[in-house]
Scaffold this motif. Structure first.
Motif, PDB file in Angstrom:
ATOM      1  N   GLY A   9       0.852  -1.104  -0.168  1.00  0.00           N
ATOM      2  CA  GLY A   9      -0.045  -0.174  -0.020  1.00  0.00           C
ATOM      3  C   GLY A   9       0.866   1.104   0.074  1.00  0.00           C
ATOM      4  N   LYS A  10       0.640   2.167   0.822  1.00  0.00           N
ATOM      5  CA  LYS A  10       1.454   3.214   1.062  1.00  0.00           C
ATOM      6  C   LYS A  10       2.751   3.092   1.842  1.00  0.00           C
ATOM      7  CE  LYS A  10      -2.221   6.566   0.058  1.00  0.00           C
ATOM      8  NZ  LYS A  10      -2.992   7.765   0.356  1.00  0.00           N
ATOM      9  N   LEU A  11       2.965   1.896   2.716  1.00  0.00           N
ATOM     10  CA  LEU A  11       4.244   1.829   3.539  1.00  0.00           C
ATOM     11  C   LEU A  11       5.004   1.366   2.636  1.00  0.00           C
ATOM     12  CD1 LEU A  11       2.388  -0.511   6.385  1.00  0.00           C
ATOM     13  CD2 LEU A  11       3.010   1.999   6.444  1.00  0.00           C
ATOM     14  N   GLU A  40       4.985  -5.501  21.334  1.00  0.00           N
ATOM     15  CA  GLU A  40       5.855  -6.255  20.682  1.00  0.00           C
ATOM     16  C   GLU A  40       4.859  -7.135  19.687  1.00  0.00           C
ATOM     17  OE1 GLU A  40       9.475  -7.910  21.753  1.00  0.00           O
ATOM     18  OE2 GLU A  40       9.373  -6.688  23.523  1.00  0.00           O
ATOM     19  N   GLU A  41       3.669  -7.616  20.256  1.00  0.00           N
ATOM     20  CA  GLU A  41       2.904  -8.612  19.490  1.00  0.00           C
ATOM     21  C   GLU A  41       2.198  -7.864  18.084  1.00  0.00           C
ATOM     22  OE1 GLU A  41       1.048 -11.882  18.376  1.00  0.00           O
ATOM     23  OE2 GLU A  41       2.638 -11.553  19.646  1.00  0.00           O
ATOM     24  N   ILE A  42       2.089  -6.555  18.450  1.00  0.00           N
ATOM     25  CA  ILE A  42       1.336  -5.655  17.239  1.00  0.00           C
ATOM     26  C   ILE A  42       2.752  -5.543  16.119  1.00  0.00           C
ATOM     27  CG2 ILE A  42       0.779  -3.572  16.492  1.00  0.00           C
ATOM     28  CD1 ILE A  42      -1.518  -4.955  17.857  1.00  0.00           C
ATOM     29  N   TRP A  43       4.020  -5.173  16.853  1.00  0.00           N
ATOM     30  CA  TRP A  43       5.159  -5.235  15.850  1.00  0.00           C
ATOM     31  C   TRP A  43       5.233  -6.601  15.123  1.00  0.00           C
ATOM     32  CZ3 TRP A  43       8.117  -3.020  12.739  1.00  0.00           C
ATOM     33  CH2 TRP A  43       9.350  -3.719  12.426  1.00  0.00           C
ATOM     34  N   ARG A  44       5.340  -7.348  15.794  1.00  0.00           N
ATOM     35  CA  ARG A  44       5.612  -8.664  15.480  1.00  0.00           C
ATOM     36  C   ARG A  44       4.458  -9.185  14.193  1.00  0.00           C
ATOM     37  NH1 ARG A  44       3.799 -13.772  15.348  1.00  0.00           N
ATOM     38  NH2 ARG A  44       1.904 -13.352  16.805  1.00  0.00           N
ATOM     39  N   ARG A  45       3.396  -8.774  14.465  1.00  0.00           N
ATOM     40  CA  ARG A  45       2.253  -9.010  13.660  1.00  0.00           C
ATOM     41  C   ARG A  45       2.273  -8.486  12.130  1.00  0.00           C
ATOM     42  NH1 ARG A  45      -3.037 -10.543  16.992  1.00  0.00           N
ATOM     43  NH2 ARG A  45      -2.325 -12.313  18.072  1.00  0.00           N
ATOM     44  N   SER A  47       5.202  -6.759  11.246  1.00  0.00           N
ATOM     45  CA  SER A  47       6.341  -7.161  10.157  1.00  0.00           C
ATOM     46  C   SER A  47       6.132  -8.367   9.636  1.00  0.00           C
ATOM     47  CB  SER A  47       7.308  -6.870  11.291  1.00  0.00           C
ATOM     48  OG  SER A  47       7.443  -7.979  12.104  1.00  0.00           O
ATOM     49  N   SER A  48       5.253  -9.228  10.086  1.00  0.00           N
ATOM     50  CA  SER A  48       5.286 -10.495   9.393  1.00  0.00           C
ATOM     51  C   SER A  48       3.856 -10.713   8.626  1.00  0.00           C
ATOM     52  CB  SER A  48       5.323 -11.712  10.420  1.00  0.00           C
ATOM     53  OG  SER A  48       4.441 -11.632  11.241  1.00  0.00           O
ATOM     54  N   SER A  49       2.876  -9.531   8.647  1.00  0.00           N
ATOM     55  CA  SER A  49       1.971  -9.741   7.801  1.00  0.00           C
ATOM     56  C   SER A  49       2.044  -9.719   6.180  1.00  0.00           C
ATOM     57  CB  SER A  49       1.055  -8.772   8.039  1.00  0.00           C
ATOM     58  OG  SER A  49      -0.001  -8.454   7.380  1.00  0.00           O
ATOM     59  N   GLY A  50       1.236 -10.641   5.660  1.00  0.00           N
ATOM     60  CA  GLY A  50       1.024 -10.550   4.160  1.00  0.00           C
ATOM     61  C   GLY A  50       0.573  -9.391   3.457  1.00  0.00           C
ATOM     62  N   SER A  51      -0.370  -8.524   4.313  1.00  0.00           N
ATOM     63  CA  SER A  51      -0.896  -7.475   3.983  1.00  0.00           C
ATOM     64  C   SER A  51      -0.484  -6.317   4.784  1.00  0.00           C
ATOM     65  CB  SER A  51      -2.240  -7.710   3.543  1.00  0.00           C
ATOM     66  OG  SER A  51      -2.933  -6.355   3.238  1.00  0.00           O
ATOM     67  N   ALA A  52       0.628  -5.900   4.984  1.00  0.00           N
ATOM     68  CA  ALA A  52       0.921  -5.067   6.150  1.00  0.00           C
ATOM     69  C   ALA A  52       0.154  -3.662   6.079  1.00  0.00           C
ATOM     70  CB  ALA A  52       2.526  -4.699   6.090  1.00  0.00           C
ATOM     71  N   TRP A  53      -0.217  -3.338   4.913  1.00  0.00           N
ATOM     72  CA  TRP A  53      -0.910  -1.933   4.854  1.00  0.00           C
ATOM     73  C   TRP A  53      -2.451  -2.184   5.469  1.00  0.00           C
ATOM     74  CZ3 TRP A  53      -0.562   2.909   4.449  1.00  0.00           C
ATOM     75  CH2 TRP A  53      -1.848   3.668   4.001  1.00  0.00           C
ATOM     76  N   SER A  54      -2.822  -3.254   5.228  1.00  0.00           N
ATOM     77  CA  SER A  54      -4.230  -3.502   5.875  1.00  0.00           C
ATOM     78  C   SER A  54      -4.019  -3.697   7.233  1.00  0.00           C
ATOM     79  CB  SER A  54      -4.944  -4.574   5.387  1.00  0.00           C
ATOM     80  OG  SER A  54      -5.230  -4.657   3.874  1.00  0.00           O
ATOM     81  N   TYR A  56      -1.816  -2.637   9.330  1.00  0.00           N
ATOM     82  CA  TYR A  56      -1.447  -1.230   9.713  1.00  0.00           C
ATOM     83  C   TYR A  56      -2.693  -0.365   9.944  1.00  0.00           C
ATOM     84  CZ  TYR A  56      -0.137   4.033   9.544  1.00  0.00           C
ATOM     85  OH  TYR A  56      -0.124   5.250   9.374  1.00  0.00           O
ATOM     86  N   ARG A  57      -3.561  -0.167   8.866  1.00  0.00           N
ATOM     87  CA  ARG A  57      -4.765   0.604   8.834  1.00  0.00           C
ATOM     88  C   ARG A  57      -6.046   0.105  10.163  1.00  0.00           C
ATOM     89  NH1 ARG A  57      -6.051   4.300   4.601  1.00  0.00           N
ATOM     90  NH2 ARG A  57      -7.608   4.534   5.994  1.00  0.00           N
ATOM     91  N   ASP A  58      -6.061  -1.406  10.067  1.00  0.00           N
ATOM     92  CA  ASP A  58      -6.952  -1.927  10.969  1.00  0.00           C
ATOM     93  C   ASP A  58      -6.339  -1.804  12.497  1.00  0.00           C
ATOM     94  OD1 ASP A  58      -8.468  -2.162   8.576  1.00  0.00           O
ATOM     95  OD2 ASP A  58      -7.879  -4.252   8.621  1.00  0.00           O
ATOM     96  N   ASN A  59      -5.279  -1.955  12.528  1.00  0.00           N
ATOM     97  CA  ASN A  59      -4.364  -2.243  13.949  1.00  0.00           C
ATOM     98  C   ASN A  59      -3.688  -1.201  14.673  1.00  0.00           C
ATOM     99  OD1 ASN A  59      -5.726  -4.905  14.513  1.00  0.00           O
ATOM    100  ND2 ASN A  59      -4.682  -5.228  12.651  1.00  0.00           N
ATOM    101  N   VAL A  60      -3.295  -0.277  13.798  1.00  0.00           N
ATOM    102  CA  VAL A  60      -2.420   0.829  14.310  1.00  0.00           C
ATOM    103  C   VAL A  60      -2.744   2.136  14.097  1.00  0.00           C
ATOM    104  CG1 VAL A  60      -0.012   1.714  14.120  1.00  0.00           C
ATOM    105  CG2 VAL A  60      -0.261  -0.794  13.750  1.00  0.00           C
ATOM    106  N   GLU A  61      -3.110   2.494  12.878  1.00  0.00           N
ATOM    107  CA  GLU A  61      -3.547   3.946  12.658  1.00  0.00           C
ATOM    108  C   GLU A  61      -4.530   4.656  13.449  1.00  0.00           C
ATOM    109  OE1 GLU A  61      -3.572   6.328   8.552  1.00  0.00           O
ATOM    110  OE2 GLU A  61      -5.171   4.584   8.627  1.00  0.00           O
TER     111      GLU A  61
END
Length: 86
Positions: A9-11, A40-45, A47-54, A56-61
């Motif tokens: 995505g935009k990442l 750390e669990e959020i970071w781990r998920r 950084s290993s996500s197949g769809s990091a943009w999604s 990020y949008r759903d769980n961080v932003e």
């Protein structure tokens, strides 16, 4: 902070400081955003996500406070500057 280059995505890059619990993201426009209180669990998920943009949008932003930060003083140079004496 070490940044992991990604293209989702935009990442464009992500990094994490476990001691301070700060997640840093670099977007495609070059802006950097630090999110505080990220576990750390959020970071781990992320950084290993197949769809990091999604992820990020759903769980961080929307779940963590974000703050735009200035780039680390690095000036992006144009590779042609060396040729033309700038």
């Amino acid at each position: 902070m070490d940044m992991k280059r990604i293209s989702s995505g935009k990442l464009r890059a992500i990094g994490y400081d476990a001691r301070q619990r700060i997640l840093r993201v670099e977007l495609d426009d070059g802006s950097l955003i630090d999110y505080s209180g990220v576990g750390e669990e959020i970071w781990r998920r992320l950084s290993s996500s197949g769809s990091a943009w999604s992820y990020y949008r759903d769980n961080v932003e929307e779940d963590f406070p974000g703050r735009k930060v200035a780039a680390s003083g690095e000036k992006k140079s144009n590779p042609l500057d060396d040729l033309f004496g700038k």
